[in-house]
Motif scaffolding. Sequence first.
Motif: not given
Lengths: 307, 279
Positions: A104-112, A254-259, A279-281
Amino acid sequence: MTDATHSSPRSINPFAGLMSGTVGPVIVVVLVILAIWYISAVALNTPFQKGLYERASRTDVPVSQLITDTLAQERPVLPAPHQVIVEIWKTTVQKKITSKRSLVFHTGITLSSTLLGFLLGTTLGILLSIGIVHSRVLDKSLMPWVISSQTIPILAIAPMIIVVLNAVGISGLLPKAMISTYLSFFPVTVGMVKGLRSPEVIHMDLMHTYSASRIQAFWKLRLPYAVPYLFTSMKIGMAASLVGAIVGELPTGAVAGLGARLLAGSYYGQTVQIWSALLMAAFLAGSLVALIGVLEKITLKRMGMAR
Amino acid sequence: MTALASAKDTEMVEKTNSASPNRVIDIENLSLTFETNDGPVHALSDIDLKIDEGDFVSFIGPSGCGKTTLLRVIADLEKPTAGSITVNGVSPEEARLNRAYGYVFQSSALYPWRTIAKNVALPLEIMGLSGEEQQERISRNMDLVNLSGFEKKYPWQLSGGMQQRASIARALAVEPDLLLMDEPFGALDEIVRDHLNEQLLQLWAKTNKTVVFVTHSIPEAVFLSTKIVVLCPRPGRIYDVIDSNLPRDRSLDVRETPEFLKIAHRVRDGLRAGHSYED
Ligand SMILES: Nc1ncnc2c1ncn2[C@@H]1O[C@H](COP(=O)(O)OP(=O)(O)O)[C@@H](O)[C@H]1O
Ligand SMILES: [Mg+2]
């Protein structure tokens, strides 16, 4: 429509009822995909499993055991759906959102960065389209650049954008968002140019008989005409923004985010982690596009264009 | 270029003013040729026509004879390739900028995202009228075309006849002295058309507007008009101009009178002759 009429209550075919609504066919398609996925997982993971058996000098492993084992490897070539789902469950529900291991944390980073890039890209796209529609010079000079900008592979210029912006002291969200912007302004520009040019001749003539200014014609005619086009291109733009955000995370170490999750997963052969990020992406993209779809419905209804 | 054009306009103003103070439209030797991929199309050729204040003029003729094109030239939606035209003594462009006319298209051309009242308000918003003034004009003109109560409906919720009436209300709301109407009732059935014709005539009689009306129905042209212009095609030109001697104040019964039939006969002869000329 025709399906519904075919599946009358008197129909003998037991599948006719299942295929009539939209839910039935969707379930069937999902089941087929899952089946293909499982079969592929078994097929792709078997060589590695057989190698394990050989090294352990086990020769008489029954097929059922082989199948169970191929679906439970720690680093499978293709993880089974349930492995991915368990991984997603563990990294979302069972982890604190602030944890670096929370999906969720990583998804949030990518989302923003997706949203910021999308916002910038949509704004840029709308502004460009207004210029292009109202000025022949801009049409002739900008449009070729807009189109050729998309022929450059994003993977090639993403690191440059990140590095250059880092060099001038801009880091964090904005560089990634810029890549999303770069990908999302294009569909919006093209869609809005088409939309703003779509009014019927007779409606343009009407504006002419009123001696309406170009600004009046824009607000009262061109823009309302372009609204459905805007929503369609925003859906494409949103999906492109997400791709941009993920690509933008790849060269950031490669710090944070779905990537980052994808990259880390591939470093360490954590295929289950890769697939859960993927799948989350996909889920994120689907939700965002669906959200625009809802906004579209509400807007068109309020404009009296949805019946 | 501009200086030349305005010099020409001034000259025209003086000329028309001295000829007749009530001349609304003055067309001389006007031609319009469309350059198309299949070669030139002579839509209008050598048109001479004068329309005075309070006239109800119909253009009648077979499809493709240039009726719409002539109306669009008056409205400054097309530019003639030769000859001269003035509207209210000035160029069509200036007349358009002065909002001298209201134009009713062959189809209603309502904006689908606007309610009927909002459609009628469109030109008023563009003119920058106050909200109060807009409201007043909307209700008055919707009343005039019998559409009161449909303010909040969207165009697709109305029948074709009602949509066309809404577009007439929209043209009237501008309060122009000149109404240009291109087959406004062409797509409607006969009963609705008769009714709207009567309403239009009453409106015209009440307001002393000048109306230029395109039709290809002989009874409609004769019933409505003080002057009937018969056009014929290839090239589009005026074949006959008939001044009607029917009383200005007329009802549908006038269609049974010998005078009416005589005019209708002459129009039909004109149309027939114009046609055979081409064959
Ligand atoms: N924009 C245009 N370009 C080329 N030809 C046109 C154009 N508008 C009209 N025409 C041609 O001019 C002629 C007259 O058309 P129009 O004025 O629409 O006739 P009507 O209204 O009497 O049916 C027709 O032959 C038509 O095809
Ligand atoms: Mg026509």
